[in-house]
Design an enzyme around this catalytic site. Sequence first.
Site, short mmCIF file in Angstrom:
data_model
loop_
_atom_site.label_atom_id
_atom_site.label_comp_id
_atom_site.label_asym_id
_atom_site.label_seq_id
_atom_site.Cartn_x
_atom_site.Cartn_y
_atom_site.Cartn_z
N TRP A 156 63.05 68.70 44.79
CA TRP A 156 62.70 70.02 45.33
C TRP A 156 63.33 71.17 44.55
CZ3 TRP A 156 67.38 72.00 45.98
CH2 TRP A 156 68.43 71.11 46.21
N ASN A 157 64.28 70.90 43.65
CA ASN A 157 65.03 72.05 43.09
C ASN A 157 64.24 72.83 42.05
OD1 ASN A 157 65.36 69.99 41.25
ND2 ASN A 157 67.50 70.44 40.80
N LYS A 180 54.25 62.08 43.42
CA LYS A 180 54.78 62.41 44.74
C LYS A 180 55.83 63.50 44.60
CE LYS A 180 58.14 61.36 47.34
NZ LYS A 180 58.35 62.65 48.03
N PRO A 181 55.50 64.72 45.04
CA PRO A 181 56.50 65.79 45.02
C PRO A 181 57.47 65.62 46.19
CG PRO A 181 54.43 66.61 45.92
CD PRO A 181 54.20 65.17 45.58
N ALA A 182 58.57 66.36 46.18
CA ALA A 182 59.52 66.30 47.30
C ALA A 182 58.88 66.87 48.56
CB ALA A 182 60.78 67.09 46.95
N GLY A 234 65.58 62.82 40.11
CA GLY A 234 66.21 62.92 41.43
C GLY A 234 67.61 62.34 41.38
N SER A 235 68.04 61.83 42.52
CA SER A 235 69.43 61.37 42.62
C SER A 235 69.61 60.02 41.93
CB SER A 235 69.83 61.26 44.08
OG SER A 235 69.00 60.31 44.71
N GLU A 256 65.56 60.88 35.16
CA GLU A 256 66.37 62.09 34.99
C GLU A 256 67.18 62.21 36.27
OE1 GLU A 256 66.60 64.03 32.43
OE2 GLU A 256 64.84 63.57 31.22
N LEU A 257 68.47 61.86 36.19
CA LEU A 257 69.24 61.70 37.44
C LEU A 257 70.31 62.78 37.59
CD1 LEU A 257 69.48 57.81 37.24
CD2 LEU A 257 67.73 59.20 38.35
N CYS A 290 70.54 70.25 38.14
CA CYS A 290 71.23 69.03 37.72
C CYS A 290 72.19 69.33 36.56
CB CYS A 290 70.22 67.98 37.30
SG CYS A 290 69.07 68.60 36.09
N GLU A 389 78.41 65.59 42.65
CA GLU A 389 77.59 66.78 42.40
C GLU A 389 77.72 67.74 43.57
OE1 GLU A 389 73.60 65.29 41.88
OE2 GLU A 389 73.30 66.63 40.20
P1 NAP Z 1 66.40 62.48 45.85
O1 NAP Z 1 66.82 62.35 47.26
O2 NAP Z 1 66.64 61.35 44.93
O3 NAP Z 1 64.86 62.89 45.90
C1 NAP Z 1 64.09 63.05 44.74
C2 NAP Z 1 62.69 62.57 45.01
O4 NAP Z 1 62.74 61.18 45.32
C3 NAP Z 1 62.00 63.26 46.17
O5 NAP Z 1 60.62 63.36 45.91
C4 NAP Z 1 62.24 62.28 47.31
O6 NAP Z 1 61.31 62.38 48.34
C5 NAP Z 1 62.09 60.96 46.58
N1 NAP Z 1 62.72 59.83 47.23
C6 NAP Z 1 63.77 59.81 48.09
N2 NAP Z 1 64.05 58.54 48.45
C7 NAP Z 1 63.16 57.74 47.82
C8 NAP Z 1 62.93 56.33 47.78
N3 NAP Z 1 63.70 55.47 48.48
N4 NAP Z 1 61.92 55.86 47.00
C9 NAP Z 1 61.15 56.70 46.30
N5 NAP Z 1 61.31 58.04 46.29
C10 NAP Z 1 62.31 58.56 47.03
O7 NAP Z 1 67.08 63.73 45.15
P2 NAP Z 1 67.28 65.18 45.73
O8 NAP Z 1 68.59 65.22 46.40
O9 NAP Z 1 66.10 65.63 46.47
O10 NAP Z 1 67.29 66.00 44.36
C11 NAP Z 1 68.44 66.39 43.74
C12 NAP Z 1 68.88 65.37 42.70
O11 NAP Z 1 67.98 65.41 41.61
C13 NAP Z 1 70.23 65.72 42.14
O12 NAP Z 1 71.00 64.58 41.98
C14 NAP Z 1 69.88 66.33 40.79
O13 NAP Z 1 70.92 66.27 39.86
C15 NAP Z 1 68.71 65.51 40.39
N6 NAP Z 1 67.93 66.21 39.36
C16 NAP Z 1 68.00 65.73 38.09
C17 NAP Z 1 67.33 66.38 37.08
C18 NAP Z 1 67.41 65.89 35.66
O14 NAP Z 1 66.58 66.30 34.87
N7 NAP Z 1 68.35 65.04 35.31
C19 NAP Z 1 66.56 67.51 37.37
C20 NAP Z 1 66.51 67.97 38.68
C21 NAP Z 1 67.21 67.30 39.68
P3 NAP Z 1 61.63 63.25 49.66
O15 NAP Z 1 61.87 64.64 49.21
O16 NAP Z 1 60.40 63.15 50.46
O17 NAP Z 1 62.84 62.62 50.29
#
Ligand code: NAP
Length: 486
Positions: A156-157, A180-182, A234-235, A256-257, A290, A389
């Site tokens: 979502w960020n 699949k977007p957030a 994502g995470s 990209e975590l 991130c 983080e």
């Molecule tokens: P997240 O919880 O991992 O969510 C990211 C995406 O994954 C969302 O679309 C989420 O859907 C989905 N998701 C969650 N659980 C899942 C599962 N079990 N299976 C499949 N998909 C799943 O991360 P966040 O907290 O929203 O985002 C922030 C994280 O992203 C931070 O750690 C940040 O550092 C990282 N990030 C990294 C980069 C990079 O380029 N390295 C860039 C941006 C962000 P829902 O929203 O529906 O839960």
Amino acid sequence: MSLIESGLFKPQLLIDGIWSAAADGSVFAVENPATGEVIARVADATPADAGRAIMAATRAQIAWAETSVLERSRLLRKWFDLVMLNQDALAKILTIEQGKPLAEARSEIAYGASYIEWFAEEARRIYGDVIAPPENSTRILVIKQPVGVVATITPWNFPNAMLARKLAPALAAGCAVVAKPAAETPLSALALGQLALDAGIPAGLINILPSTHAKEIGEAFTSNEQVRKISFTGSTAVGKQLITQCAPDVKRVSLELGGNAPFVVFDDADLDAAVEGAIASKFRNAGQTCVCANRFYIQQSIYDTFCEKLISAMKGFSIGNGLDNGITIGPLISNRAQQKVQALLDDAISRGAKIACQAMQDDSWQAGHFFPPTLLVNVPTDARLTCEEIFGPVAPMIPFETEAQVVQFANASEYGLAAYLFTRDAKRIKRLSDQLQTGMLGINTGLISNAMAPFGGIKQSGWGREGSRYGLDDYVNVKYLCESFS
Ligand code: NAP
């Protein structure tokens, strides 16, 4: 013009070029994090919808792989033009669902679009190779082929840019995408989908599945043999689960975590430039990037001066609803995010850290998820926010004495996404460029992201690179042809 009139407000699923409801008819609410208002009720995709989207993508990809790179390039370029033409409407959608100030939202739209423009150009440069063979009667050729159907999962960020930087190289390479977007921010992704259709990108190449069933949709992607690759931002925790889910099929995975960027300032640095870099790197998107500076290491002899200068710059922040004029810091994405940042702050204080500066709370923040920008001093190196983080506008300041000591501090993390270094010493720049364990290093700058550079991390920050000429590698297979002339 209202968002509805812009034609970009599309609270449905995009499957095979058609806007549709979810298989079970369900919808979910999307809220403005600055006000708590429900701004849309969006179709809630089910695994059955994911299956339908994968079938559409599989059909579309076969035809797309046959198109010339010139045609792909032209369509991507047209899409880029439309995104930029609609920058204001897209920025407004982004601000109301994500919270970032309108000026930052406009920048994100341009940033996301720059990947579409870049890969429109790179599509023409998918080069193969001719390799010297072991004997003259053979010829060795290397060609690049599209991976096939790619499933993307994005956070979502940066709901526009994180998706654009996957869709553009995938399409350039000849792949089709199910995305699949957030759940917090589906509208920016859906608007991008509409503009892709308007640009003439064939139906089925981009399918978008907003959903609150993240785990189930993820499983529908990873368990489907037609999906040949997962690209996830994502995470780290979810990234690890996806790796496990992709193992049975040996699916390709790009990740990209999370990050934990150290921001290192030596006593020979230009302190004003370092403060400017700190503001950009720490407080952009209210600290929810991130590559945000997560830990500030400041050399002891300039520690007080640097903190004073940063505090003075922080006093210029204007915090509030991103749609209002002059706002520079918006809300966090959710109540859960607020609680997490507060818990990290409380932990640091319980270990001896002190608040040196914190914005005053304002009544207008009540309905939203605001967090006051905060600067912490005397932060011990074992505080949780030095290893987790923060994802919020809290800047922890830690003093250091020597170069060797700060390299050890900086590298003491399982993450390795970005780092920032401020010094005027050329030899030190060379040494730390070699020694810091990250995929990216900002040297005398706090802004490092652009479409021409390879974005990505090492260690638990991920696999693969987005943007640059390396960005296509994740979407092509290398095939070697051995021709015999004997
Ligand atoms: P997240 O919880 O991992 O969510 C990211 C995406 O994954 C969302 O679309 C989420 O859907 C989905 N998701 C969650 N659980 C899942 C599962 N079990 N299976 C499949 N998909 C799943 O991360 P966040 O907290 O929203 O985002 C922030 C994280 O992203 C931070 O750690 C940040 O550092 C990282 N990030 C990294 C980069 C990079 O380029 N390295 C860039 C941006 C962000 P829902 O929203 O529906 O839960």
